[in-house]
Design a protein around this motif. Structure first.
Motif, PDB file in Angstrom:
ATOM      1  N   ASP A   9       0.826  -1.219   0.000  1.00 33.92           N
ATOM      2  CA  ASP A   9       0.000   0.000   0.000  1.00 33.92           C
ATOM      3  C   ASP A   9       0.854   1.259   0.000  1.00 33.92           C
ATOM      4  O   ASP A   9       0.549   2.232  -0.701  1.00 33.92           O
ATOM      5  CB  ASP A   9      -0.944   0.014   1.206  1.00 33.92           C
ATOM      6  CG  ASP A   9      -2.062  -0.997   1.090  1.00 33.92           C
ATOM      7  OD1 ASP A   9      -2.320  -1.503  -0.035  1.00 33.92           O
ATOM      8  OD2 ASP A   9      -2.687  -1.293   2.125  1.00 33.92           O
ATOM      9  N   ARG A  10       1.910   1.250   0.790  1.00 33.28           N
ATOM     10  CA  ARG A  10       2.781   2.428   0.854  1.00 33.28           C
ATOM     11  C   ARG A  10       3.521   2.642  -0.468  1.00 33.28           C
ATOM     12  O   ARG A  10       3.651   3.775  -0.941  1.00 33.28           O
ATOM     13  CB  ARG A  10       3.777   2.265   2.006  1.00 33.28           C
ATOM     14  CG  ARG A  10       4.568   3.503   2.276  1.00 33.28           C
ATOM     15  CD  ARG A  10       5.270   3.472   3.621  1.00 33.28           C
ATOM     16  NE  ARG A  10       6.132   4.641   3.696  1.00 33.28           N
ATOM     17  CZ  ARG A  10       7.408   4.605   4.036  1.00 33.28           C
ATOM     18  NH1 ARG A  10       7.965   3.466   4.381  1.00 33.28           N
ATOM     19  NH2 ARG A  10       8.123   5.696   4.061  1.00 33.28           N
ATOM     20  N   VAL A  11       3.967   1.560  -1.080  1.00 30.76           N
ATOM     21  CA  VAL A  11       4.637   1.641  -2.378  1.00 30.76           C
ATOM     22  C   VAL A  11       3.661   2.162  -3.433  1.00 30.76           C
ATOM     23  O   VAL A  11       3.989   3.029  -4.244  1.00 30.76           O
ATOM     24  CB  VAL A  11       5.226   0.274  -2.778  1.00 30.76           C
ATOM     25  CG1 VAL A  11       5.678   0.263  -4.229  1.00 30.76           C
ATOM     26  CG2 VAL A  11       6.389  -0.100  -1.853  1.00 30.76           C
ATOM     27  N   THR A  12       2.440   1.662  -3.399  1.00 32.64           N
ATOM     28  CA  THR A  12       1.417   2.096  -4.364  1.00 32.64           C
ATOM     29  C   THR A  12       1.089   3.569  -4.194  1.00 32.64           C
ATOM     30  O   THR A  12       0.989   4.318  -5.183  1.00 32.64           O
ATOM     31  CB  THR A  12       0.144   1.244  -4.212  1.00 32.64           C
ATOM     32  OG1 THR A  12       0.485  -0.135  -4.408  1.00 32.64           O
ATOM     33  CG2 THR A  12      -0.925   1.655  -5.201  1.00 32.64           C
ATOM     34  N   ALA A  13       0.913   4.009  -2.960  1.00 30.24           N
ATOM     35  CA  ALA A  13       0.597   5.426  -2.710  1.00 30.24           C
ATOM     36  C   ALA A  13       1.731   6.322  -3.196  1.00 30.24           C
ATOM     37  O   ALA A  13       1.481   7.372  -3.811  1.00 30.24           O
ATOM     38  CB  ALA A  13       0.326   5.654  -1.228  1.00 30.24           C
ATOM     39  N   ALA A  14       2.964   5.935  -2.948  1.00 27.02           N
ATOM     40  CA  ALA A  14       4.103   6.734  -3.407  1.00 27.02           C
ATOM     41  C   ALA A  14       4.169   6.743  -4.930  1.00 27.02           C
ATOM     42  O   ALA A  14       4.461   7.780  -5.543  1.00 27.02           O
ATOM     43  CB  ALA A  14       5.400   6.186  -2.822  1.00 27.02           C
ATOM     44  N   THR A  28       8.680   4.430 -12.779  1.00 24.91           N
ATOM     45  CA  THR A  28       9.420   3.179 -12.935  1.00 24.91           C
ATOM     46  C   THR A  28       9.734   2.627 -11.556  1.00 24.91           C
ATOM     47  O   THR A  28       9.691   3.363 -10.554  1.00 24.91           O
ATOM     48  CB  THR A  28      10.745   3.401 -13.699  1.00 24.91           C
ATOM     49  OG1 THR A  28      11.582   4.268 -12.906  1.00 24.91           O
ATOM     50  CG2 THR A  28      10.506   4.019 -15.086  1.00 24.91           C
ATOM     51  N   LEU A  29      10.058   1.373 -11.519  1.00 23.31           N
ATOM     52  CA  LEU A  29      10.454   0.782 -10.239  1.00 23.31           C
ATOM     53  C   LEU A  29      11.762   1.394  -9.754  1.00 23.31           C
ATOM     54  O   LEU A  29      11.952   1.588  -8.548  1.00 23.31           O
ATOM     55  CB  LEU A  29      10.545  -0.735 -10.361  1.00 23.31           C
ATOM     56  CG  LEU A  29       9.193  -1.430 -10.538  1.00 23.31           C
ATOM     57  CD1 LEU A  29       9.363  -2.904 -10.860  1.00 23.31           C
ATOM     58  CD2 LEU A  29       8.324  -1.260  -9.297  1.00 23.31           C
ATOM     59  N   LEU A  50       6.225  -3.820 -12.957  1.00 25.70           N
ATOM     60  CA  LEU A  50       5.726  -2.478 -13.254  1.00 25.70           C
ATOM     61  C   LEU A  50       4.244  -2.545 -13.627  1.00 25.70           C
ATOM     62  O   LEU A  50       3.462  -1.689 -13.220  1.00 25.70           O
ATOM     63  CB  LEU A  50       6.551  -1.842 -14.382  1.00 25.70           C
ATOM     64  CG  LEU A  50       6.168  -0.414 -14.768  1.00 25.70           C
ATOM     65  CD1 LEU A  50       6.270   0.531 -13.569  1.00 25.70           C
ATOM     66  CD2 LEU A  50       7.046   0.069 -15.919  1.00 25.70           C
ATOM     67  N   LYS A  51       3.863  -3.572 -14.364  1.00 23.85           N
ATOM     68  CA  LYS A  51       2.445  -3.731 -14.722  1.00 23.85           C
ATOM     69  C   LYS A  51       1.590  -3.904 -13.465  1.00 23.85           C
ATOM     70  O   LYS A  51       0.522  -3.302 -13.339  1.00 23.85           O
ATOM     71  CB  LYS A  51       2.259  -4.925 -15.651  1.00 23.85           C
ATOM     72  CG  LYS A  51       0.826  -5.119 -16.080  1.00 23.85           C
ATOM     73  CD  LYS A  51       0.659  -6.295 -17.013  1.00 23.85           C
ATOM     74  CE  LYS A  51      -0.814  -6.429 -17.376  1.00 23.85           C
ATOM     75  NZ  LYS A  51      -1.085  -7.580 -18.189  1.00 23.85           N
ATOM     76  N   ASP A  52       2.063  -4.702 -12.531  1.00 25.32           N
ATOM     77  CA  ASP A  52       1.345  -4.893 -11.266  1.00 25.32           C
ATOM     78  C   ASP A  52       1.235  -3.563 -10.511  1.00 25.32           C
ATOM     79  O   ASP A  52       0.176  -3.227  -9.981  1.00 25.32           O
ATOM     80  CB  ASP A  52       2.070  -5.934 -10.409  1.00 25.32           C
ATOM     81  CG  ASP A  52       1.418  -6.138  -9.049  1.00 25.32           C
ATOM     82  OD1 ASP A  52       0.180  -6.283  -8.993  1.00 25.32           O
ATOM     83  OD2 ASP A  52       2.158  -6.174  -8.044  1.00 25.32           O
ATOM     84  N   LEU A  53       2.310  -2.804 -10.492  1.00 25.77           N
ATOM     85  CA  LEU A  53       2.302  -1.505  -9.814  1.00 25.77           C
ATOM     86  C   LEU A  53       1.282  -0.571 -10.460  1.00 25.77           C
ATOM     87  O   LEU A  53       0.498   0.087  -9.765  1.00 25.77           O
ATOM     88  CB  LEU A  53       3.695  -0.876  -9.847  1.00 25.77           C
ATOM     89  CG  LEU A  53       3.819   0.501  -9.192  1.00 25.77           C
ATOM     90  CD1 LEU A  53       3.506   0.417  -7.695  1.00 25.77           C
ATOM     91  CD2 LEU A  53       5.211   1.066  -9.420  1.00 25.77           C
ATOM     92  N   ARG A  54       1.253  -0.527 -11.788  1.00 28.97           N
ATOM     93  CA  ARG A  54       0.297   0.339 -12.480  1.00 28.97           C
ATOM     94  C   ARG A  54      -1.141  -0.112 -12.234  1.00 28.97           C
ATOM     95  O   ARG A  54      -2.038   0.727 -12.095  1.00 28.97           O
ATOM     96  CB  ARG A  54       0.622   0.392 -13.968  1.00 28.97           C
ATOM     97  CG  ARG A  54       1.878   1.201 -14.213  1.00 28.97           C
ATOM     98  CD  ARG A  54       2.201   1.347 -15.665  1.00 28.97           C
ATOM     99  NE  ARG A  54       3.361   2.231 -15.804  1.00 28.97           N
ATOM    100  CZ  ARG A  54       4.048   2.360 -16.896  1.00 28.97           C
ATOM    101  NH1 ARG A  54       3.697   1.708 -17.991  1.00 28.97           N
ATOM    102  NH2 ARG A  54       5.075   3.177 -16.936  1.00 28.97           N
ATOM    103  N   ALA A  58      -4.081   2.057 -10.534  1.00 27.16           N
ATOM    104  CA  ALA A  58      -5.411   2.164 -11.146  1.00 27.16           C
ATOM    105  C   ALA A  58      -6.506   1.827 -10.142  1.00 27.16           C
ATOM    106  O   ALA A  58      -7.533   2.512 -10.069  1.00 27.16           O
ATOM    107  CB  ALA A  58      -5.504   1.256 -12.363  1.00 27.16           C
ATOM    108  N   LEU A  59      -6.302   0.788  -9.353  1.00 25.33           N
ATOM    109  CA  LEU A  59      -7.300   0.397  -8.354  1.00 25.33           C
ATOM    110  C   LEU A  59      -7.415   1.452  -7.254  1.00 25.33           C
ATOM    111  O   LEU A  59      -8.521   1.796  -6.824  1.00 25.33           O
ATOM    112  CB  LEU A  59      -6.966  -0.972  -7.769  1.00 25.33           C
ATOM    113  CG  LEU A  59      -7.097  -2.138  -8.753  1.00 25.33           C
ATOM    114  CD1 LEU A  59      -6.538  -3.421  -8.137  1.00 25.33           C
ATOM    115  CD2 LEU A  59      -8.546  -2.332  -9.191  1.00 25.33           C
TER     116      LEU A  59
END
Length: 192
Positions: A9-14, A28-29, A50-54, A58-59
């Motif tokens: 969650d923290r990685v996604t928010a950043a 980018t990672l 990177l696709k998972d991060l994007r 999106a979610l």
């Protein structure tokens, strides 16, 4: 071992914040790893790629967007609901360009079905349109009209592509009013 303090969650928010700052395509990672002061490999404990991060961005953004829209349309119907929906959509797209860009990425239908936020988006949007007396397949057609109109307008506006001297807010209001009229006078399948 995951680095202390880092979570998915923290990685996604950043990453979402970074997308708003520099654009989704520039997230980018490696850039994210630099932000956290870790090696790229450390992030793979939290995101697969990177696709998972994007997809995670999106979610996250889809949830934020529908929360804004739900708050805006609460207690409204018809033209008022449509105007509130449209206004919340546009405001989010302009305030959070990177997050918004992520909401436009193609997503796996199973992932959409499994996301409470994305299901809520469909429920709220279809519910608003049912107030116009629409049923399937017209509901899907109307959703596509709204999405393409809202997205097209926001994309052009954020790119500075409206060069005429008329205020973009006035054009936006007219577009929303025109959509309301179109929804009230929607051509049925028999009219096709």
């Amino acid at each position: 071992m995951p680095r202390a303090g880092l979570t998915a969650d923290r990685v996604t928010a950043a990453a979402a914040d970074l997308a708003d700052e520099v654009g989704l395509d520039r997230v980018t990672l490696s850039a994210l790893a630099r932000h956290f002061g870790v090696k790229d490999a450390s992030l793979y404990s939290h995101v697969r790629s990177l696709k998972d991060l994007r997809t995670r961005i999106a979610l996250l953004a889809g949830g934020e967007l529908i929360d804004r829209i739900a708050l805006a349309v609460a207690g409204r119907a018809g033209r008022d609901a449509l105007a509130a929906f449209a206004g919340a959509y546009r405001e989010y797209a302009l305030l959070h360009p990177g997050r918004y860009a992520a909401t436009q990425l193609p997503m796996d239908q199973a992932l959409i079905a499994g996301s409470p936020a994305l299901r809520r988006t469909a429920d709220l949007t279809y519910g608003m349109l049912r107030a116009y007396g629409l049923q399937e397949p017209d509901l899907t057609d109307a959703v596509r009209l709204l999405r393409s109109t809202f997205h097209g307008y926001c994309a052009l506006e954020s790119a500075g592509a409206f060069g005429a001297p008329r205020e973009v807010d006035r054009s936006w209001d007219k577009a929303v009013r025109a959509l309301h009229v179109a929804l009230e006078h929607w051509p049925g399948e028999a009219d096709a």
